[in-house]
Design an enzyme around this catalytic site. Structure first.
Site, PDB file in Angstrom:
ATOM      1  N   ARG A  42       8.883  -4.077  -7.069  1.00 47.43           N
ATOM      2  CA  ARG A  42       9.392  -4.410  -8.406  1.00 47.43           C
ATOM      3  C   ARG A  42      10.331  -3.335  -8.924  1.00 47.43           C
ATOM      4  O   ARG A  42      10.196  -2.152  -8.599  1.00 47.43           O
ATOM      5  CB  ARG A  42       8.239  -4.609  -9.389  1.00 47.43           C
ATOM      6  CG  ARG A  42       7.481  -3.345  -9.761  1.00 47.43           C
ATOM      7  CD  ARG A  42       6.342  -3.618 -10.743  1.00 47.43           C
ATOM      8  NE  ARG A  42       5.328  -4.442 -10.118  1.00 47.43           N
ATOM      9  CZ  ARG A  42       5.022  -5.691 -10.529  1.00 47.43           C
ATOM     10  NH1 ARG A  42       5.656  -6.212 -11.574  1.00 47.43           N
ATOM     11  NH2 ARG A  42       4.083  -6.384  -9.921  1.00 47.43           N
TER      12      ARG A  42
ATOM     13  N   CYS B 116       8.590  -0.616  -4.229  1.00 48.78           N
ATOM     14  CA  CYS B 116       9.068  -1.518  -3.178  1.00 48.78           C
ATOM     15  C   CYS B 116       8.948  -2.980  -3.586  1.00 48.78           C
ATOM     16  O   CYS B 116       9.643  -3.836  -3.038  1.00 48.78           O
ATOM     17  CB  CYS B 116       8.306  -1.271  -1.879  1.00 48.78           C
ATOM     18  SG  CYS B 116       6.536  -1.580  -1.976  1.00 48.78           S
TER      19      CYS B 116
ATOM     20  N   SER C  40       0.321  -7.362  -9.036  1.00 51.49           N
ATOM     21  CA  SER C  40       0.744  -6.805  -7.751  1.00 51.49           C
ATOM     22  C   SER C  40       0.703  -7.841  -6.645  1.00 51.49           C
ATOM     23  O   SER C  40      -0.010  -8.847  -6.737  1.00 51.49           O
ATOM     24  CB  SER C  40      -0.159  -5.621  -7.369  1.00 51.49           C
ATOM     25  OG  SER C  40      -0.024  -4.559  -8.282  1.00 51.49           O
TER      26      SER C  40
ATOM     27  N   GLY D 275       5.121   9.613   2.819  1.00 54.81           N
ATOM     28  CA  GLY D 275       4.760   9.353   1.430  1.00 54.81           C
ATOM     29  C   GLY D 275       3.370   8.760   1.286  1.00 54.81           C
ATOM     30  O   GLY D 275       2.579   8.705   2.245  1.00 54.81           O
ATOM     31  N   GLU D 276       3.086   8.279   0.082  1.00 51.70           N
ATOM     32  CA  GLU D 276       1.744   7.790  -0.239  1.00 51.70           C
ATOM     33  C   GLU D 276       1.325   6.622   0.646  1.00 51.70           C
ATOM     34  O   GLU D 276       0.185   6.569   1.130  1.00 51.70           O
ATOM     35  CB  GLU D 276       1.699   7.376  -1.713  1.00 51.70           C
ATOM     36  CG  GLU D 276       0.332   6.907  -2.178  1.00 51.70           C
ATOM     37  CD  GLU D 276       0.331   6.524  -3.652  1.00 51.70           C
ATOM     38  OE1 GLU D 276      -0.713   6.068  -4.133  1.00 51.70           O
ATOM     39  OE2 GLU D 276       1.379   6.668  -4.307  1.00 51.70           O
ATOM     40  N   THR D 277       2.229   5.674   0.878  1.00 53.97           N
ATOM     41  CA  THR D 277       1.874   4.504   1.687  1.00 53.97           C
ATOM     42  C   THR D 277       1.562   4.901   3.122  1.00 53.97           C
ATOM     43  O   THR D 277       0.577   4.427   3.709  1.00 53.97           O
ATOM     44  CB  THR D 277       3.014   3.470   1.660  1.00 53.97           C
ATOM     45  OG1 THR D 277       3.279   3.089   0.311  1.00 53.97           O
ATOM     46  CG2 THR D 277       2.632   2.227   2.459  1.00 53.97           C
TER      47      THR D 277
END
Length: 418
Positions: free
Chosen positions: A52, A50, A109, A191-193
């Site tokens: 890069r 999201c 990041s 998802g992961e987030t």
């Protein structure tokens, strides 16, 4: 051969541009195949998150290599070069090596030191492995970067304070609502987030959570873990009316929540305020939703200010981490330079072995013909010596004629004369 990194990220471009250069996971193999069809590309890895989109490449050096690669990127995403040129960054050689190590370690990041990026880099690497898209140099670089990230994580305090995009989204919710125990939270995606968000909300006493996902099966395990209800995206419209907070992060290429849907929701809620946090790229919620009364819409870019507040504890650790990256990138470049001599060394050894075999065969033949063994050995060593020193002698003579003292000294060192 040279190593390159070409990319765009949260520092160089807004989400409105970043979402146009995203490589979707289901089409990543196709993108890699297309990338490797470029004549100069020997190997490649595509990292797309999201925040890069980056290409890591090993290429044959060419004068117009930058233009070729930017042209490919633009053609793949149906963009004009002038739309992205000012937002792209380009690293070559040691700069590309250092950049990947910094990215994998979380030093580049949005949230300094966040650990999720390492998993994303590993996933991108694994995709290239499956597609046989790696050169040996690129494979070595990524493996080295994983080691560097582990060193940074264990030898510094870069991960001491739990900050991430998910954490920032939850912090925003806590700032706006006095108590999360009394609100209904709708999470879109599984998802992961969203997993991180759900666990954080559970730990902060959110009593009512609903997870909306394309399929129930994917969301059910998470829902069971955090005590949430599961619905499908088809039920989203009717569920929005009950939500005080909406946090969305899916892999959809099109918005899931539109202005019309939210106008109906607000009417049904009698204009009770809603917090909406869109941490997906491309965006899940149409930007126009943020213009509606009583809707407070935040995108990934809006979370930046919240995240900045949590950076202070990590900055000292980042200095130490940068030192590790600098050392490890220097070591890798030394290894890479050494690889350029491998083929020469291999050829030199093969030449010497061929000469040895030739001289040995002649000597054995002479002995079998009854020649004196001692005389044969003397002849063998004499001829072998002359053959071995012939090329170095010519190089020494040429260096002397040219007056090139540096080359003379290098040759002396190579021959072990000093």
């Amino acid at each position: 051969m040279t190593l390159l990194a070409l990319g765009i990220n949260h520092k160089t471009a807004p989400v409105s541009l970043r979402e146009r250069v995203v490589f979707s996971q289901d089409k990543l193999g196709v993108a890699l195949d297309s990338l490797l069809q470029q004549p100069l590309v020997q190997g490649g890895v595509v990292l797309s998150t999201c925040n890069r989109t980056e290409l890591y490449l090993s290429v044959d050096e060419q004068e117009n290599q930058r233009e070729q690669l930017i042209r490919w990127l633009c053609e793949y995403h149906q963009l004009r070069p002038e739309e992205v040129n000012s937002s792209l960054y380009w690293h070559q050689g040691n700069a590309a090596v250092s950049h990947l190590m910094r990215v994998a370690s979380g030093l580049d990041s949005l949230v300094l030191g966040e650990p999720q990026i390492l998993g994303q880099v590993k996933k991108a690497f694994a995709e290239s492995q499956r597609g046989h898209s790696l050169s040996s140099e690129l494979e070595r670089l990524f493996q080295k970067s994983f080691t560097v990230a582990k060193r940074v994580r264990t030898e510094t305090d870069i991960g001491a304070s739990a900050v991430s995009v998910a954490f920032a989204a939850c912090t925003l919710a806590r700032q706006i609502f006095e108590s999360l125990a009394d609100v209904t939270v709708l999470l879109v995606g599984a998802g992961e987030t969203i997993e991180l968000v759900a666990r954080y909300l559970r730990d902060h006493n959110v009593q009512k959570m609903v997870i909306a996902n394309r399929t129930r099966e994917r969301a059910q395990a998470l829902a069971t873990e955090v005590g949430a209800e599961v619905i499908t995206l088809a039920e989203l419209d009717e569920q929005l009316v009950h939500a005080d907070i909406v946090i969305s992060s899916t892999a959809s290429t099109l918005p899931i929540i539109g202005k019309g849907m939210m106008e109906r929701t607000l009417k049904a809620r009698r204009n009770q305020p809603m917090l909406m946090v869109d941490i997906a790229v491309p965006r899940d919620i149409e930007p126009e939703v943020g213009k509606l009364p009583n809707v407070y819409l935040y995108s990934v870019d809006d979370l930046h200010a919240i995240i900045q507040h949590n950076l202070a504890q990590r900055k000292a650790a980042a200095v130490q981490a940068e030192s590790i990256v600098q050392q490890e990138s220097s070591d890798f470049m030394a290894w890479l330079r050494a690889q350029s001599a491998v083929e020469t060394i291999r050829d030199y050894r093969a030449q010497a072995d061929e000469l040895r075999a030739e001289m040995t065969a002649k000597a054995l033949a002479a002995i079998q013909q009854g020649n004196d063994v001692e005389a044969v050995i003397q002849e063998l060593t004499h001829r072998l010596t002359n053959r071995l020193i012939h090329a170095p002698t010519k190089s020494l003579q040429q260096a002397a004629r040219d007056g090139d003292q540096n080359r003379l000294q290098i040759l002396r060192d190579s021959l072990g004369l000093d």
